[in-house]
Design a protein around this motif. Structure first.
Motif, PDB file in Angstrom:
ATOM      1  N   VAL A  10       0.776  -1.192  -0.104  1.00 35.53           N
ATOM      2  CA  VAL A  10      -0.063  -0.020  -0.032  1.00 35.53           C
ATOM      3  C   VAL A  10       0.910   1.228   0.040  1.00 35.53           C
ATOM      4  CG1 VAL A  10      -1.617   1.340   1.222  1.00 35.53           C
ATOM      5  CG2 VAL A  10      -1.715  -1.144   1.291  1.00 35.53           C
ATOM      6  N   VAL A  11       0.791   2.094  -0.952  1.00 37.59           N
ATOM      7  CA  VAL A  11       1.699   3.262  -1.247  1.00 37.59           C
ATOM      8  C   VAL A  11       0.645   4.415  -1.087  1.00 37.59           C
ATOM      9  CG1 VAL A  11       2.818   4.620  -2.921  1.00 37.59           C
ATOM     10  CG2 VAL A  11       2.921   1.898  -2.972  1.00 37.59           C
ATOM     11  N   SER A  12       1.080   5.424  -0.413  1.00 42.02           N
ATOM     12  CA  SER A  12       0.260   6.685  -0.279  1.00 42.02           C
ATOM     13  C   SER A  12       0.916   7.857  -0.942  1.00 42.02           C
ATOM     14  CB  SER A  12       0.233   6.783   1.222  1.00 42.02           C
ATOM     15  OG  SER A  12       1.541   7.499   1.796  1.00 42.02           O
ATOM     16  N   TYR A  13       0.285   8.876  -1.193  1.00 39.83           N
ATOM     17  CA  TYR A  13       0.483   9.923  -1.815  1.00 39.83           C
ATOM     18  C   TYR A  13      -0.200  11.033  -1.161  1.00 39.83           C
ATOM     19  CZ  TYR A  13      -3.608   9.271  -4.801  1.00 39.83           C
ATOM     20  OH  TYR A  13      -5.205   9.006  -5.101  1.00 39.83           O
ATOM     21  N   PRO A  14       0.205  12.547  -1.065  1.00 36.76           N
ATOM     22  CA  PRO A  14      -0.590  13.400  -0.523  1.00 36.76           C
ATOM     23  C   PRO A  14      -2.154  13.885  -1.107  1.00 36.76           C
ATOM     24  CG  PRO A  14       1.276  14.365  -1.673  1.00 36.76           C
ATOM     25  CD  PRO A  14       1.363  12.808  -1.710  1.00 36.76           C
ATOM     26  N   VAL A  41      11.145  -3.300   0.218  1.00 41.14           N
ATOM     27  CA  VAL A  41      10.546  -2.237   0.802  1.00 41.14           C
ATOM     28  C   VAL A  41      10.220  -2.382   2.262  1.00 41.14           C
ATOM     29  CG1 VAL A  41       9.426  -1.587  -1.459  1.00 41.14           C
ATOM     30  CG2 VAL A  41       8.258  -3.094   0.051  1.00 41.14           C
ATOM     31  N   ARG A  42       9.888  -1.351   3.395  1.00 37.98           N
ATOM     32  CA  ARG A  42       9.610  -1.617   4.383  1.00 37.98           C
ATOM     33  C   ARG A  42       8.429  -0.292   4.666  1.00 37.98           C
ATOM     34  NH1 ARG A  42      12.253  -5.479   5.227  1.00 37.98           N
ATOM     35  NH2 ARG A  42      14.431  -5.959   5.770  1.00 37.98           N
ATOM     36  N   GLU A  43       7.601  -0.699   5.370  1.00 34.01           N
ATOM     37  CA  GLU A  43       6.888   0.482   6.101  1.00 34.01           C
ATOM     38  C   GLU A  43       7.374   1.538   6.416  1.00 34.01           C
ATOM     39  OE1 GLU A  43       3.813  -1.155   8.783  1.00 34.01           O
ATOM     40  OE2 GLU A  43       3.100  -2.822   7.385  1.00 34.01           O
ATOM     41  N   GLY A  44       6.975   2.787   5.944  1.00 36.82           N
ATOM     42  CA  GLY A  44       7.542   4.005   6.465  1.00 36.82           C
ATOM     43  C   GLY A  44       8.583   4.575   5.224  1.00 36.82           C
ATOM     44  N   ASP A  45       9.202   3.702   4.509  1.00 36.24           N
ATOM     45  CA  ASP A  45       9.931   4.077   3.211  1.00 36.24           C
ATOM     46  C   ASP A  45       9.391   5.304   2.441  1.00 36.24           C
ATOM     47  OD1 ASP A  45      11.797   2.097   3.919  1.00 36.24           O
ATOM     48  OD2 ASP A  45      11.449   0.880   2.125  1.00 36.24           O
ATOM     49  N   GLU A  46      10.048   6.136   2.315  1.00 34.39           N
ATOM     50  CA  GLU A  46       9.488   7.683   1.645  1.00 34.39           C
ATOM     51  C   GLU A  46      10.527   7.758   0.614  1.00 34.39           C
ATOM     52  OE1 GLU A  46       8.813  10.832   4.125  1.00 34.39           O
ATOM     53  OE2 GLU A  46       7.521   9.622   5.533  1.00 34.39           O
ATOM     54  N   TRP A  47       9.970   8.275  -0.781  1.00 33.06           N
ATOM     55  CA  TRP A  47      10.603   8.809  -1.828  1.00 33.06           C
ATOM     56  C   TRP A  47      10.056   9.706  -2.700  1.00 33.06           C
ATOM     57  CZ3 TRP A  47       7.882   4.457  -1.815  1.00 33.06           C
ATOM     58  CH2 TRP A  47       7.378   4.066  -2.973  1.00 33.06           C
ATOM     59  N   GLU A  48      10.593  10.345  -3.411  1.00 37.33           N
ATOM     60  CA  GLU A  48       9.853  11.204  -4.390  1.00 37.33           C
ATOM     61  C   GLU A  48      10.032  10.406  -5.972  1.00 37.33           C
ATOM     62  OE1 GLU A  48      10.828  15.244  -4.721  1.00 37.33           O
ATOM     63  OE2 GLU A  48      10.089  15.782  -2.818  1.00 37.33           O
ATOM     64  N   GLU A  49       9.063  10.312  -6.575  1.00 36.97           N
ATOM     65  CA  GLU A  49       8.932   9.691  -7.838  1.00 36.97           C
ATOM     66  C   GLU A  49       8.590  10.666  -9.163  1.00 36.97           C
ATOM     67  OE1 GLU A  49      10.231   6.841  -9.938  1.00 36.97           O
ATOM     68  OE2 GLU A  49       9.833   6.144  -7.867  1.00 36.97           O
ATOM     69  N   PHE A  50       9.407  10.649  -9.969  1.00 40.42           N
ATOM     70  CA  PHE A  50       9.058  11.477 -11.044  1.00 40.42           C
ATOM     71  C   PHE A  50       7.964  11.046 -11.828  1.00 40.42           C
ATOM     72  CE2 PHE A  50       9.446  11.853 -15.743  1.00 40.42           C
ATOM     73  CZ  PHE A  50       9.438  13.028 -16.029  1.00 40.42           C
ATOM     74  N   VAL A  51       6.814  11.743 -12.163  1.00 39.52           N
ATOM     75  CA  VAL A  51       5.492  11.108 -12.900  1.00 39.52           C
ATOM     76  C   VAL A  51       5.344  11.938 -14.143  1.00 39.52           C
ATOM     77  CG1 VAL A  51       4.565  10.421 -10.825  1.00 39.52           C
ATOM     78  CG2 VAL A  51       3.867  12.539 -11.726  1.00 39.52           C
ATOM     79  N   GLY A  52       5.953  12.730 -14.440  1.00 37.75           N
ATOM     80  CA  GLY A  52       5.523  13.415 -15.912  1.00 37.75           C
ATOM     81  C   GLY A  52       6.325  14.900 -16.239  1.00 37.75           C
ATOM     82  N   VAL A  53       6.238  15.043 -17.371  1.00 41.89           N
ATOM     83  CA  VAL A  53       6.613  16.529 -17.842  1.00 41.89           C
ATOM     84  C   VAL A  53       5.321  17.131 -18.621  1.00 41.89           C
ATOM     85  CG1 VAL A  53       8.173  17.801 -19.224  1.00 41.89           C
ATOM     86  CG2 VAL A  53       8.910  15.930 -17.921  1.00 41.89           C
ATOM     87  N   LEU A  64       5.861   9.678  -2.306  1.00 39.90           N
ATOM     88  CA  LEU A  64       5.158   8.679  -2.146  1.00 39.90           C
ATOM     89  C   LEU A  64       5.830   7.807  -0.836  1.00 39.90           C
ATOM     90  CD1 LEU A  64       5.315   7.140  -5.603  1.00 39.90           C
ATOM     91  CD2 LEU A  64       3.292   8.198  -4.640  1.00 39.90           C
ATOM     92  N   ARG A  65       4.936   7.013  -0.090  1.00 38.95           N
ATOM     93  CA  ARG A  65       5.553   6.421   1.382  1.00 38.95           C
ATOM     94  C   ARG A  65       4.785   4.989   1.290  1.00 38.95           C
ATOM     95  NH1 ARG A  65       4.247  10.137   5.827  1.00 38.95           N
ATOM     96  NH2 ARG A  65       2.129   9.710   5.510  1.00 38.95           N
ATOM     97  N   ILE A  66       5.626   4.080   1.757  1.00 39.18           N
ATOM     98  CA  ILE A  66       4.818   2.641   1.803  1.00 39.18           C
ATOM     99  C   ILE A  66       4.185   2.616   3.068  1.00 39.18           C
ATOM    100  CG2 ILE A  66       5.488   0.380   2.275  1.00 39.18           C
ATOM    101  CD1 ILE A  66       6.114   1.176  -0.809  1.00 39.18           C
ATOM    102  N   GLU A  67       3.014   2.658   3.202  1.00 44.35           N
ATOM    103  CA  GLU A  67       1.958   2.614   4.214  1.00 44.35           C
ATOM    104  C   GLU A  67       2.040   1.102   4.792  1.00 44.35           C
ATOM    105  OE1 GLU A  67       1.245   5.179   5.906  1.00 44.35           O
ATOM    106  OE2 GLU A  67       1.788   6.582   4.221  1.00 44.35           O
TER     107      GLU A  67
END
Length: 105
Positions: A10-14, A41-53, A64-67
């Motif tokens: 389960v991945v979260s976004y703001p 992955v582990r719960e709580g991992d956070e990173w920024e992911e490029f999604v487009g231009v 994004l964050r692993i929930e």
């Protein structure tokens, strides 16, 4: 499925991610991308992911964050990716040049 393979992640976004940003993150191609690139992955991992231009060259990087992780910790092509919305973080997608409503319209 190997013992360390995750069945579901389960991945979260703001919540203040724009509609366009949500569309990019939730489409099947992006889910497939995550299953190929996340790895362990582990719960709580956070990173920024490029999604487009955008049409004017502005980029959108989504925090994004692993929930939750069900099963093992290794994301594979068979891992299900689900999304949840978390609290707003003040994300600014840079899309003001494309929309009078700004990045959350």
């Amino acid at each position: 499925m190997a013992p360390n393979d995750a069945a579901r992640v389960v991945v979260s976004y703001p919540e203040d991610l724009s509609d366009w940003g949500r569309f990019q993150v939730e489409k099947p191609a992006f889910r497939a991308y995550l299953t190929k690139t996340l790895g362990e992955v582990r719960e709580g991992d956070e990173w920024e992911e490029f999604v487009g231009v955008g049409c004017c060259g502005n980029t959108l990087d989504v925090p994004l964050r692993i929930e939750r992780v069900k099963g093992g910790t290794e994301v594979t092509r068979d891992t299900g990716i689900e999304y949840v919305v978390r609290e707003a973080c003040g994300i600014q997608g840079g899309w003001l040049v494309q929309s009078a409503g700004g990045p959350t319209a």
